[in-house]
Design a protein around this motif. Structure first.
Motif, PDB file in Angstrom:
ATOM      1  N   PRO A 107      15.632   1.025   3.195  1.00  0.00           N
ATOM      2  CA  PRO A 107      14.219   0.803   3.447  1.00  0.00           C
ATOM      3  C   PRO A 107      13.620   0.230   4.500  1.00  0.00           C
ATOM      4  CG  PRO A 107      14.735   0.665   1.098  1.00  0.00           C
ATOM      5  CD  PRO A 107      16.152   0.315   2.059  1.00  0.00           C
ATOM      6  N   LYS A 108      12.552   0.358   5.135  1.00  0.00           N
ATOM      7  CA  LYS A 108      11.865  -0.472   6.098  1.00  0.00           C
ATOM      8  C   LYS A 108      11.438  -1.748   5.353  1.00  0.00           C
ATOM      9  CE  LYS A 108       8.959   2.954   8.799  1.00  0.00           C
ATOM     10  NZ  LYS A 108       7.603   3.153   8.879  1.00  0.00           N
ATOM     11  N   GLY A 109      11.406  -2.798   6.008  1.00  0.00           N
ATOM     12  CA  GLY A 109      11.159  -4.246   5.536  1.00  0.00           C
ATOM     13  C   GLY A 109       9.559  -4.150   5.542  1.00  0.00           C
ATOM     14  N   ALA A 110       9.150  -5.185   4.889  1.00  0.00           N
ATOM     15  CA  ALA A 110       7.860  -5.521   4.604  1.00  0.00           C
ATOM     16  C   ALA A 110       6.860  -5.772   5.694  1.00  0.00           C
ATOM     17  CB  ALA A 110       7.465  -6.532   3.746  1.00  0.00           C
ATOM     18  N   MET A 111       7.598  -6.222   6.906  1.00  0.00           N
ATOM     19  CA  MET A 111       6.888  -6.459   8.194  1.00  0.00           C
ATOM     20  C   MET A 111       6.616  -5.149   8.926  1.00  0.00           C
ATOM     21  SD  MET A 111       5.805  -9.746   8.740  1.00  0.00           S
ATOM     22  CE  MET A 111       5.165  -9.448   7.050  1.00  0.00           C
ATOM     23  N   ASP A 112       7.626  -4.340   8.841  1.00  0.00           N
ATOM     24  CA  ASP A 112       7.230  -2.772   9.364  1.00  0.00           C
ATOM     25  C   ASP A 112       6.362  -1.864   8.585  1.00  0.00           C
ATOM     26  OD1 ASP A 112       9.124  -3.393  11.447  1.00  0.00           O
ATOM     27  OD2 ASP A 112      10.878  -3.017  10.405  1.00  0.00           O
ATOM     28  N   CYS A 113       6.029  -2.391   7.496  1.00  0.00           N
ATOM     29  CA  CYS A 113       5.238  -1.617   6.404  1.00  0.00           C
ATOM     30  C   CYS A 113       3.678  -1.951   6.334  1.00  0.00           C
ATOM     31  CB  CYS A 113       5.671  -1.608   5.273  1.00  0.00           C
ATOM     32  SG  CYS A 113       7.507  -0.656   4.899  1.00  0.00           S
ATOM     33  N   GLY A 114       3.387  -3.163   7.125  1.00  0.00           N
ATOM     34  CA  GLY A 114       2.037  -3.629   7.198  1.00  0.00           C
ATOM     35  C   GLY A 114       1.822  -4.810   6.188  1.00  0.00           C
ATOM     36  N   ALA A 115       2.679  -5.380   5.568  1.00  0.00           N
ATOM     37  CA  ALA A 115       2.419  -6.594   5.004  1.00  0.00           C
ATOM     38  C   ALA A 115       1.949  -7.838   5.774  1.00  0.00           C
ATOM     39  CB  ALA A 115       3.834  -7.127   3.985  1.00  0.00           C
ATOM     40  N   ASP A 116       1.145  -8.394   5.295  1.00  0.00           N
ATOM     41  CA  ASP A 116       0.634  -9.874   6.071  1.00  0.00           C
ATOM     42  C   ASP A 116       1.688 -10.806   6.180  1.00  0.00           C
ATOM     43  OD1 ASP A 116      -2.256  -9.145   6.627  1.00  0.00           O
ATOM     44  OD2 ASP A 116      -2.176  -8.745   4.303  1.00  0.00           O
ATOM     45  N   ILE A 117       2.376 -11.168   5.046  1.00  0.00           N
ATOM     46  CA  ILE A 117       3.284 -12.075   5.006  1.00  0.00           C
ATOM     47  C   ILE A 117       4.508 -11.672   4.303  1.00  0.00           C
ATOM     48  CG2 ILE A 117       4.056 -14.610   4.486  1.00  0.00           C
ATOM     49  CD1 ILE A 117       1.028 -14.986   4.682  1.00  0.00           C
ATOM     50  N   SER A 118       5.865 -11.975   4.592  1.00  0.00           N
ATOM     51  CA  SER A 118       6.975 -11.706   3.714  1.00  0.00           C
ATOM     52  C   SER A 118       7.724 -12.912   3.639  1.00  0.00           C
ATOM     53  CB  SER A 118       7.766 -10.337   3.906  1.00  0.00           C
ATOM     54  OG  SER A 118       8.350 -10.588   5.156  1.00  0.00           O
ATOM     55  N   VAL A 119       8.528 -12.996   2.568  1.00  0.00           N
ATOM     56  CA  VAL A 119       9.602 -14.065   2.643  1.00  0.00           C
ATOM     57  C   VAL A 119      11.099 -13.351   2.150  1.00  0.00           C
ATOM     58  CG1 VAL A 119      10.419 -16.249   1.581  1.00  0.00           C
ATOM     59  CG2 VAL A 119       7.929 -15.587   1.914  1.00  0.00           C
TER      60      VAL A 119
ATOM     61  N   VAL B  98       4.653 -10.171   0.276  1.00  0.00           N
ATOM     62  CA  VAL B  98       5.937  -9.574  -0.007  1.00  0.00           C
ATOM     63  C   VAL B  98       7.114 -10.512  -0.313  1.00  0.00           C
ATOM     64  CG1 VAL B  98       7.526  -7.421  -0.021  1.00  0.00           C
ATOM     65  CG2 VAL B  98       5.084  -7.177   0.483  1.00  0.00           C
ATOM     66  N   ASP B  99       7.459 -10.595  -1.626  1.00  0.00           N
ATOM     67  CA  ASP B  99       8.772 -11.474  -1.963  1.00  0.00           C
ATOM     68  C   ASP B  99       9.722 -10.537  -1.484  1.00  0.00           C
ATOM     69  OD1 ASP B  99      10.983 -12.907  -2.828  1.00  0.00           O
ATOM     70  OD2 ASP B  99       9.969 -13.591  -4.629  1.00  0.00           O
ATOM     71  N   GLU B 100      10.543 -10.481  -0.511  1.00  0.00           N
ATOM     72  CA  GLU B 100      11.653  -9.642  -0.486  1.00  0.00           C
ATOM     73  C   GLU B 100      12.784 -10.304  -0.210  1.00  0.00           C
ATOM     74  OE1 GLU B 100      11.328  -6.717   3.135  1.00  0.00           O
ATOM     75  OE2 GLU B 100      10.478  -8.546   4.241  1.00  0.00           O
ATOM     76  N   ALA B 101      12.995 -11.174  -1.166  1.00  0.00           N
ATOM     77  CA  ALA B 101      13.923 -12.306  -0.998  1.00  0.00           C
ATOM     78  C   ALA B 101      15.474 -11.491  -1.044  1.00  0.00           C
ATOM     79  CB  ALA B 101      14.175 -13.272  -2.293  1.00  0.00           C
ATOM     80  N   HIS B 102      15.599 -10.358  -1.883  1.00  0.00           N
ATOM     81  CA  HIS B 102      16.786  -9.615  -1.548  1.00  0.00           C
ATOM     82  C   HIS B 102      16.883  -8.459  -0.747  1.00  0.00           C
ATOM     83  CE1 HIS B 102      18.267 -11.636  -5.007  1.00  0.00           C
ATOM     84  NE2 HIS B 102      17.014 -11.767  -5.583  1.00  0.00           N
ATOM     85  N   GLY B 103      16.064  -8.426   0.427  1.00  0.00           N
ATOM     86  CA  GLY B 103      15.943  -7.270   1.463  1.00  0.00           C
ATOM     87  C   GLY B 103      16.272  -7.954   2.864  1.00  0.00           C
ATOM     88  N   ALA B 104      16.722  -9.086   2.932  1.00  0.00           N
ATOM     89  CA  ALA B 104      17.131  -9.722   4.350  1.00  0.00           C
ATOM     90  C   ALA B 104      17.825  -8.723   5.080  1.00  0.00           C
ATOM     91  CB  ALA B 104      17.618 -11.052   4.431  1.00  0.00           C
ATOM     92  N   HIS B 105      18.583  -7.907   4.676  1.00  0.00           N
ATOM     93  CA  HIS B 105      19.363  -6.769   5.331  1.00  0.00           C
ATOM     94  C   HIS B 105      18.828  -5.475   5.876  1.00  0.00           C
ATOM     95  CE1 HIS B 105      19.670  -5.874   1.233  1.00  0.00           C
ATOM     96  NE2 HIS B 105      19.959  -4.608   1.680  1.00  0.00           N
ATOM     97  N   PHE B 106      17.688  -5.611   5.487  1.00  0.00           N
ATOM     98  CA  PHE B 106      16.821  -4.261   5.561  1.00  0.00           C
ATOM     99  C   PHE B 106      16.817  -3.668   6.924  1.00  0.00           C
ATOM    100  CE2 PHE B 106      14.504  -3.362   1.250  1.00  0.00           C
ATOM    101  CZ  PHE B 106      15.788  -3.043   0.773  1.00  0.00           C
ATOM    102  N   PRO B 107      16.258  -4.614   8.066  1.00  0.00           N
ATOM    103  CA  PRO B 107      16.089  -4.209   9.176  1.00  0.00           C
ATOM    104  C   PRO B 107      17.296  -3.877  10.162  1.00  0.00           C
ATOM    105  CG  PRO B 107      14.914  -6.341   8.591  1.00  0.00           C
ATOM    106  CD  PRO B 107      15.785  -6.098   7.837  1.00  0.00           C
ATOM    107  N   PHE B 108      18.536  -4.058   9.454  1.00  0.00           N
ATOM    108  CA  PHE B 108      19.835  -4.026  10.384  1.00  0.00           C
ATOM    109  C   PHE B 108      20.546  -2.642  10.365  1.00  0.00           C
ATOM    110  CE2 PHE B 108      19.001  -8.383   9.430  1.00  0.00           C
ATOM    111  CZ  PHE B 108      18.924  -8.925  11.087  1.00  0.00           C
ATOM    112  N   HIS B 109      19.734  -1.645   9.667  1.00  0.00           N
ATOM    113  CA  HIS B 109      20.585  -0.233   9.384  1.00  0.00           C
ATOM    114  C   HIS B 109      19.392   0.662   8.808  1.00  0.00           C
ATOM    115  CE1 HIS B 109      23.181   2.996   8.492  1.00  0.00           C
ATOM    116  NE2 HIS B 109      24.012   2.417   9.188  1.00  0.00           N
ATOM    117  N   SER B 110      19.543   1.815   9.551  1.00  0.00           N
ATOM    118  CA  SER B 110      18.526   2.791   9.229  1.00  0.00           C
ATOM    119  C   SER B 110      18.732   3.225   7.891  1.00  0.00           C
ATOM    120  CB  SER B 110      18.528   3.991  10.194  1.00  0.00           C
ATOM    121  OG  SER B 110      19.674   4.526  10.238  1.00  0.00           O
TER     122      SER B 110
END
Length: 175
Positions: A127-139, A112-124
């Motif tokens: 949305p959940k980040g790719a790592m929390d959703c089961g992706a193998d790799i995210s950037v 998952v290219d989540e280049a524009h979602g680096a802030h996701f893990p910091f507030h409920s």
């Protein structure tokens, strides 16, 4: 595991794709992916099958429909890898939990290219980040949504089996 990238998300994408694919592999690529994904496919001699995201407007791609991905994987049982962008540049997110579940059920890796979602893990509220959703790799590109110097990004994985190969590929991309 988080690998700090100083060459931006592009080196992370190139390294991630190389770490989980081999020349000639079939890969499913969402049509709204960053050019670095297309460059990786060309440089590595991959055989892309394109997945068209839903349309949010006439000018903006929306999310990847999990049922469309499921059908794409049924139609391409030899696909080794799925690459999507979520969130998009416009902030549109796909259902990463469903997509990761579908990829796992077909034995396919998910980047998952989540280049524009680096802030996701910091507030409920995000949305959940790719790592929390089961992706193998995210950037993620820290410099796009977080206070970080230009080109600061991270390559992330939860798969310990991939760590050594990801490190090797990142070392090669720095040459």
């Amino acid at each position: 595991r988080a690998f700090l990238l100083v060459n931006g998300a592009t080196c992370g994408i190139l390294s991630a794709v190389k770490a989980v694919s081999n020349r000639g592999d079939k890969v499913i690529i969402a049509r709204n992916c960053h050019t670095s994904v297309y460059h990786a496919a060309e440089l590595l001699g991959l055989r892309p099958e394109f997945l068209m995201p839903e349309s949010a407007t006439n000018d903006i791609y929306g999310c990847v429909d999990p049922s469309a991905l499921e059908q794409q994987l049924v139609d391409n049982p030899d696909a080794k890898l799925v690459i999507i962008t979520s969130p998009t540049y416009e902030g549109i997110c796909s259902d990463l939990e469903a997509i990761a579940r579908i990829c796992r059920s077909h034995g396919t890796r998910l980047i998952v290219d989540e280049a524009h979602g680096a802030h996701f893990p910091f507030h409920s509220a995000f949305p959940k980040g790719a790592m929390d959703c089961g992706a193998d790799i995210s950037v993620v590109s820290l410099h796009k949504t977080m206070p970080a110097p230009t080109q600061t990004a991270l390559l992330l994985t939860n798969d310990a089996e991939l760590e050594e190969e990801l490190q090797r590929q990142l070392s090669l991309s720095a040459l």
